[in-house]
Scaffold this motif. Sequence first.
Motif, PDB file in Angstrom:
ATOM      1  N   GLY A 168      -9.118   8.470  -0.886  1.00  0.00           N
ATOM      2  CA  GLY A 168      -9.111   8.590   0.569  1.00  0.00           C
ATOM      3  C   GLY A 168      -9.768   9.894   0.981  1.00  0.00           C
ATOM      4  N   TYR A 191      -4.180   6.798  -2.982  1.00  0.00           N
ATOM      5  CA  TYR A 191      -3.660   5.673  -2.218  1.00  0.00           C
ATOM      6  C   TYR A 191      -3.862   4.427  -3.066  1.00  0.00           C
ATOM      7  CZ  TYR A 191      -3.653   8.982   1.588  1.00  0.00           C
ATOM      8  OH  TYR A 191      -3.419  10.078   2.358  1.00  0.00           O
ATOM      9  N   GLU A 192      -2.847   3.596  -3.095  1.00  0.00           N
ATOM     10  CA  GLU A 192      -2.889   2.424  -3.959  1.00  0.00           C
ATOM     11  C   GLU A 192      -2.498   1.174  -3.183  1.00  0.00           C
ATOM     12  OE1 GLU A 192       0.256   1.381  -7.111  1.00  0.00           O
ATOM     13  OE2 GLU A 192      -1.357   2.323  -8.248  1.00  0.00           O
ATOM     14  N   LYS A 197      -7.319   1.562  -6.034  1.00  0.00           N
ATOM     15  CA  LYS A 197      -6.880   2.954  -5.885  1.00  0.00           C
ATOM     16  C   LYS A 197      -8.016   3.745  -5.277  1.00  0.00           C
ATOM     17  CE  LYS A 197      -3.327   3.784  -9.273  1.00  0.00           C
ATOM     18  NZ  LYS A 197      -2.751   4.875 -10.022  1.00  0.00           N
ATOM     19  N   MET A 247       0.866  -1.175   0.000  1.00  0.00           N
ATOM     20  CA  MET A 247       0.000   0.000   0.000  1.00  0.00           C
ATOM     21  C   MET A 247       0.896   1.215   0.000  1.00  0.00           C
ATOM     22  SD  MET A 247      -3.046   1.199   2.471  1.00  0.00           S
ATOM     23  CE  MET A 247      -3.746   2.817   2.323  1.00  0.00           C
ATOM     24  N   ASN A 248       0.682   2.079  -0.964  1.00  0.00           N
ATOM     25  CA  ASN A 248       1.500   3.267  -1.101  1.00  0.00           C
ATOM     26  C   ASN A 248       0.628   4.489  -1.282  1.00  0.00           C
ATOM     27  OD1 ASN A 248       4.006   1.796  -1.267  1.00  0.00           O
ATOM     28  ND2 ASN A 248       3.404   1.216  -3.331  1.00  0.00           N
ATOM     29  N   GLN A 249       1.153   5.618  -0.817  1.00  0.00           N
ATOM     30  CA  GLN A 249       0.552   6.889  -1.191  1.00  0.00           C
ATOM     31  C   GLN A 249       1.304   7.327  -2.442  1.00  0.00           C
ATOM     32  OE1 GLN A 249       1.440  10.378   1.167  1.00  0.00           O
ATOM     33  NE2 GLN A 249      -0.531  11.271   0.646  1.00  0.00           N
TER      34      GLN A 249
END
Length: 142
Positions: free
Chosen positions: A69, A78-79, A66, A7-9
């Motif tokens: 948020g 956010y992914e 995706k 999970m990444n921003q």
Amino acid sequence: MNGGTTMNQEIEKKYSIIDIPKLDENMCIRKIIQEYVYQDTFSAIRKRKIYALHNENDCKYIYTVKTKGNTQSQNVVYEIENEITKETYDSILSNAHHVIEKWRIEIPIGNEKIAELDIYDGELEGLITVEVEFAQESEIED
């Protein structure tokens, strides 16, 4: 599910371009077939089949969620991404009306950044975009 979930921003900006820059034969070129399972104003769920230009057998399958948020920024999402098996990929139903096919070429642009040049096929043929990810929003120049 196959690989590890991440999970990444993402802070990214996509640009539409007219001309394709000069390409180098050493650049990474991949075909991406992207099918949407679900999409609304704030989120998207998709599955992707990604393979190298000259080797369709060297293939990865990715499941991605995706979401915007609670951010108001146009450039932040956010992914959550997970590599999956071909069997899982084939079993996930998609919205057959929303399939994107494109060639992606990764172009180093300095400061350890990569520009992802996308040349679209199918319904979007003729569209060319480039996307760059940034560490923070202040790096984005319009």
